[in-house]
Design a protein around this motif. Sequence first.
Motif, mmCIF file in Angstrom:
data_model
loop_
_atom_site.group_PDB
_atom_site.id
_atom_site.type_symbol
_atom_site.label_atom_id
_atom_site.label_comp_id
_atom_site.label_asym_id
_atom_site.label_seq_id
_atom_site.Cartn_x
_atom_site.Cartn_y
_atom_site.Cartn_z
ATOM 1 N N MET A 32 -13.905 14.223 0.612
ATOM 2 C CA MET A 32 -13.862 13.045 1.458
ATOM 3 C C MET A 32 -12.698 13.159 2.428
ATOM 4 S SD MET A 32 -14.721 10.033 -1.350
ATOM 5 C CE MET A 32 -14.067 8.767 -0.252
ATOM 6 N N THR A 33 -12.931 12.795 3.684
ATOM 7 C CA THR A 33 -11.870 12.912 4.693
ATOM 8 C C THR A 33 -10.878 11.765 4.620
ATOM 9 O OG1 THR A 33 -13.336 11.876 6.322
ATOM 10 C CG2 THR A 33 -13.252 14.289 6.278
ATOM 11 N N ALA A 34 -11.282 10.642 4.042
ATOM 12 C CA ALA A 34 -10.350 9.537 3.806
ATOM 13 C C ALA A 34 -9.691 9.755 2.447
ATOM 14 C CB ALA A 34 -11.077 8.201 3.834
ATOM 15 N N ARG A 35 -8.364 9.686 2.401
ATOM 16 C CA ARG A 35 -7.649 9.810 1.131
ATOM 17 C C ARG A 35 -7.563 8.449 0.442
ATOM 18 N NH1 ARG A 35 -2.195 12.292 2.770
ATOM 19 N NH2 ARG A 35 -2.666 11.239 4.740
ATOM 20 N N GLN A 36 -7.367 8.470 -0.877
ATOM 21 C CA GLN A 36 -7.550 7.239 -1.644
ATOM 22 C C GLN A 36 -6.528 7.103 -2.768
ATOM 23 O OE1 GLN A 36 -11.007 6.443 -4.617
ATOM 24 N NE2 GLN A 36 -11.764 5.766 -2.601
ATOM 25 N N VAL A 37 -6.170 5.847 -3.065
ATOM 26 C CA VAL A 37 -5.436 5.488 -4.268
ATOM 27 C C VAL A 37 -6.107 4.260 -4.869
ATOM 28 C CG1 VAL A 37 -3.763 4.050 -3.023
ATOM 29 C CG2 VAL A 37 -3.151 4.979 -5.242
ATOM 30 N N CYS A 38 -6.097 4.150 -6.193
ATOM 31 C CA CYS A 38 -6.802 3.072 -6.884
ATOM 32 C C CYS A 38 -5.825 2.233 -7.700
ATOM 33 C CB CYS A 38 -7.861 3.631 -7.827
ATOM 34 S SG CYS A 38 -9.098 4.682 -7.026
ATOM 35 N N LEU A 39 -6.187 0.980 -7.905
ATOM 36 C CA LEU A 39 -5.449 0.061 -8.770
ATOM 37 C C LEU A 39 -6.406 -0.536 -9.790
ATOM 38 C CD1 LEU A 39 -3.495 -2.019 -6.066
ATOM 39 C CD2 LEU A 39 -2.766 0.131 -7.151
ATOM 40 N N ARG A 50 -9.457 4.951 -16.713
ATOM 41 C CA ARG A 50 -8.136 4.325 -16.752
ATOM 42 C C ARG A 50 -7.027 5.298 -16.366
ATOM 43 N NH1 ARG A 50 -7.631 -1.120 -16.312
ATOM 44 N NH2 ARG A 50 -8.668 -2.257 -17.967
ATOM 45 N N THR A 51 -7.390 6.562 -16.171
ATOM 46 C CA THR A 51 -6.424 7.563 -15.715
ATOM 47 C C THR A 51 -7.002 8.296 -14.516
ATOM 48 O OG1 THR A 51 -7.318 9.241 -17.215
ATOM 49 C CG2 THR A 51 -5.488 7.888 -18.039
ATOM 50 N N CYS A 81 0.833 -1.211 0.000
ATOM 51 C CA CYS A 81 0.000 0.000 0.000
ATOM 52 C C CYS A 81 0.865 1.258 0.000
ATOM 53 C CB CYS A 81 -0.939 0.008 1.202
ATOM 54 S SG CYS A 81 -2.289 -1.198 1.119
ATOM 55 N N ARG A 82 1.954 1.224 0.744
ATOM 56 C CA ARG A 82 2.838 2.391 0.787
ATOM 57 C C ARG A 82 3.475 2.651 -0.570
ATOM 58 N NH1 ARG A 82 4.701 0.991 6.895
ATOM 59 N NH2 ARG A 82 3.613 2.725 7.909
ATOM 60 N N GLU A 83 3.800 1.592 -1.302
ATOM 61 C CA GLU A 83 4.346 1.773 -2.644
ATOM 62 C C GLU A 83 3.275 2.308 -3.594
ATOM 63 O OE1 GLU A 83 7.502 1.567 -3.789
ATOM 64 O OE2 GLU A 83 7.935 1.434 -1.630
ATOM 65 N N TRP A 84 2.068 1.760 -3.507
ATOM 66 C CA TRP A 84 0.988 2.224 -4.385
ATOM 67 C C TRP A 84 0.629 3.681 -4.120
ATOM 68 C CZ3 TRP A 84 -1.899 -2.737 -2.614
ATOM 69 C CH2 TRP A 84 -1.404 -3.832 -3.336
ATOM 70 N N ALA A 85 0.823 4.146 -2.884
ATOM 71 C CA ALA A 85 0.445 5.503 -2.524
ATOM 72 C C ALA A 85 1.389 6.561 -3.089
ATOM 73 C CB ALA A 85 0.375 5.641 -1.003
ATOM 74 N N LYS A 142 -2.496 2.807 -11.620
ATOM 75 C CA LYS A 142 -1.523 1.741 -11.378
ATOM 76 C C LYS A 142 -2.168 0.381 -11.673
ATOM 77 C CE LYS A 142 1.541 3.886 -7.974
ATOM 78 N NZ LYS A 142 1.089 5.287 -7.928
ATOM 79 N N PRO A 143 -1.375 -0.583 -12.155
ATOM 80 C CA PRO A 143 -1.943 -1.900 -12.491
ATOM 81 C C PRO A 143 -2.405 -2.653 -11.254
ATOM 82 C CG PRO A 143 0.447 -1.939 -12.695
ATOM 83 C CD PRO A 143 0.068 -0.500 -12.472
#
Length: 238
Positions: free
Chosen positions: A57-64, A75-76, A36-40, A86-87
């Motif tokens: 939103m108060t929660a921050r997010q990253v998607c795969l 896709r972007t 997760c740290r790498e994806w972030a 990210k894949p």
Amino acid sequence: MEAELFPRQRARIAPGAVHVPDWLDPDGQRELLAACREWARPPAGLRTVRTPGGGTMTARQVCLGWHWYPYAYARTVVDGDGAPVKPFPGWLGDLGRRAVTDALGVEAATGATADTADTADTAAGAGPGPAYDIALINFYDGDARMGMHRDADERSDAPVVSLSLGDTCVFRFGNPGTRARPWTDVELRSGDLFVFGGPSRLAHHGVPRVHPGTAPPWLGLRGRVNVTLRVSGFPAAG
């Protein structure tokens, strides 16, 4: 929270919705957190999500795999730096299918719904199951929360898999028809699994509270990370 008087037990919260405490062991939690740290990291890294109405939103997010933004997929990172999403790694899809099997008792490839999974036996020799291809990774600090919502932007009705890391939270699991009651509040701790599908696939759910400072010390995390896995049902990229 060790040496409890009564060990926590798996629980069926609603038809097709199951909570499995301590599903990820400490090594599994460390490995998932490291990923997760790498994806972030940027590009296409952790971002603040803004709603069409101008809220944040108060929660921050990253998607795969697919990038979610309110209320669609791309896709972007269309609402961020514009980088390609990210894949989605194959090992994370394997983890999702194993989670469904462990929680609901049947492999997703059998075609059984989460409702029938409450009574059906695991099919011998079943195939690999649906291809999990989306991960939404949310980071909650002590003040973050998530309002009641449904995961309704996918074209697949495959069960949703939710994995918790770090601080304990109150997870509010409701019903498909309304954001209001009835709902059940479930305590999710680091390593816990929650799976919901079948008649509960479109149930409203949210996080009204996070308990700061409750993460296991050996994890090295302040705050809560939630990894949610979904099957998009979208056509494969050509």
